[in-house]
Motif scaffolding. Structure first.
Motif, PDB file in Angstrom:
ATOM      1  N   GLU A   1       0.669  -1.175  -0.071  1.00 22.18           N
ATOM      2  CA  GLU A   1      -0.097  -0.033  -0.013  1.00 22.18           C
ATOM      3  C   GLU A   1       0.891   1.291   0.193  1.00 22.18           C
ATOM      4  OE1 GLU A   1      -2.793  -0.191   3.189  1.00 22.18           O
ATOM      5  OE2 GLU A   1      -4.441   0.890   1.760  1.00 22.18           O
ATOM      6  N   ARG A   2       1.954   1.261   0.969  1.00 25.16           N
ATOM      7  CA  ARG A   2       2.887   2.423   0.718  1.00 25.16           C
ATOM      8  C   ARG A   2       3.404   2.563  -0.586  1.00 25.16           C
ATOM      9  NH1 ARG A   2       7.883   3.866   1.518  1.00 25.16           N
ATOM     10  NH2 ARG A   2       8.539   1.635   1.073  1.00 25.16           N
TER      11      ARG A   2
ATOM     12  N   LYS B   1       3.485   5.777  -3.886  1.00 28.22           N
ATOM     13  CA  LYS B   1       4.345   6.418  -4.542  1.00 28.22           C
ATOM     14  C   LYS B   1       4.099   6.207  -6.179  1.00 28.22           C
ATOM     15  CE  LYS B   1       8.566   5.619  -2.710  1.00 28.22           C
ATOM     16  NZ  LYS B   1       9.522   4.827  -2.161  1.00 28.22           N
ATOM     17  N   VAL B   2       3.106   5.440  -6.668  1.00 30.16           N
ATOM     18  CA  VAL B   2       3.038   5.576  -8.067  1.00 30.16           C
ATOM     19  C   VAL B   2       2.348   6.837  -8.562  1.00 30.16           C
ATOM     20  CG1 VAL B   2       1.302   4.384  -9.766  1.00 30.16           C
ATOM     21  CG2 VAL B   2       2.505   3.022  -7.913  1.00 30.16           C
ATOM     22  N   PRO B   3       2.764   7.492  -9.809  1.00 29.63           N
ATOM     23  CA  PRO B   3       2.206   8.744 -10.201  1.00 29.63           C
ATOM     24  C   PRO B   3       0.509   8.733 -10.055  1.00 29.63           C
ATOM     25  CG  PRO B   3       3.979   7.895 -11.458  1.00 29.63           C
ATOM     26  CD  PRO B   3       3.722   6.676 -10.589  1.00 29.63           C
ATOM     27  N   PRO B   4      -0.037   9.665  -9.686  1.00 27.51           N
ATOM     28  CA  PRO B   4      -1.540   9.738  -9.734  1.00 27.51           C
ATOM     29  C   PRO B   4      -2.274   9.272 -10.833  1.00 27.51           C
ATOM     30  CG  PRO B   4      -0.676  11.711  -8.465  1.00 27.51           C
ATOM     31  CD  PRO B   4       0.477  10.959  -9.500  1.00 27.51           C
TER      32      PRO B   4
ATOM     33  N   ALA C   1      -3.260   0.840 -11.928  1.00 26.29           N
ATOM     34  CA  ALA C   1      -2.311  -0.057 -11.145  1.00 26.29           C
ATOM     35  C   ALA C   1      -3.134  -0.739 -10.040  1.00 26.29           C
ATOM     36  CB  ALA C   1      -1.100   0.669 -10.649  1.00 26.29           C
ATOM     37  N   LYS C   2      -3.922  -0.007  -9.240  1.00 30.30           N
ATOM     38  CA  LYS C   2      -4.599  -0.596  -8.305  1.00 30.30           C
ATOM     39  C   LYS C   2      -5.536  -1.798  -8.641  1.00 30.30           C
ATOM     40  CE  LYS C   2      -7.229   0.609  -3.897  1.00 30.30           C
ATOM     41  NZ  LYS C   2      -8.458  -0.041  -4.141  1.00 30.30           N
TER      42      LYS C   2
END
Ligand code: ZN
Length: 164
Positions: free
Chosen positions: A114-115, A119-122, A128-129
């Motif tokens: 989750e952390r 950090k993945v670009p919005p 990605a989720k």
């Protein structure tokens, strides 16, 4: 299937997602006869296309959403959505179905995973989720782990494994 007055099958040209008075969602299905050029449009309650749609179609709204995604992501989303639709014998891919989770099953996330997602670009985080949760479900897992994340990232996002 719709038959034209000239005797040929009519071809589905497009589907628009609409909301009619009273807030009831409906679809406007456009069809064309490629023989004589006759065009018709039919309003149906959302999801109830019966035989009106002759092949797997994207609604105009879903296509628009796809068009606004980065190309590498759009290709992935297109393939996922079409596989999803075929697996369910669905003929229409809607705006909402593009970001629908794979099932009603609740997927948990490891705290570290989750952390890292944070950090993945919005711009790509939501996809990605969804992608990670879909992959977890396909594997029969109910938790997204860091190792799954590394694997999916390498496969789809071309970033390779990060050095730690
Ligand atoms: Zn015709």
């Amino acid at each position: 299937m719709l038959t034209c007055g000239c005797g040929r099958w009519m071809h589905t040209e497009g589907i628009e997602e609409q909301v009619c008075e009273g807030g009831v969602p409906q679809w406007f299905v456009r069809s064309e006869c490629r023989g004589c050029g006759l065009r018709v449009g039919v309003d149906v309650p959302a999801g109830q296309v019966g035989g009106l749609v002759d092949r797997l179609m994207w609604t105009d709204e879903a296509l628009h959403r796809l068009d606004r995604m980065p190309p590498y992501l759009a290709a992935l989303v297109r393939q996922e959505a079409e596989e999803w639709a075929r697996a369910r014998d669905a003929r229409v891919i809607t705006y909402d179905s593009l970001l629908r989770p794979p099932s009603d099953e609740r997927i948990e996330w490891e705290p570290e995973a989750e952390r890292r997602l944070g950090k993945v670009p919005p711009a790509v985080r939501a996809m990605a989720k969804i992608e990670l949760e879909r992959t977890a479900v396909e594997r029969g897992m109910n938790v997204v782990t860091v190792s799954l994340m590394e694997e999916v990232k390498a496969k789809y996002f071309g970033m390779g494994a990060q050095r730690t």
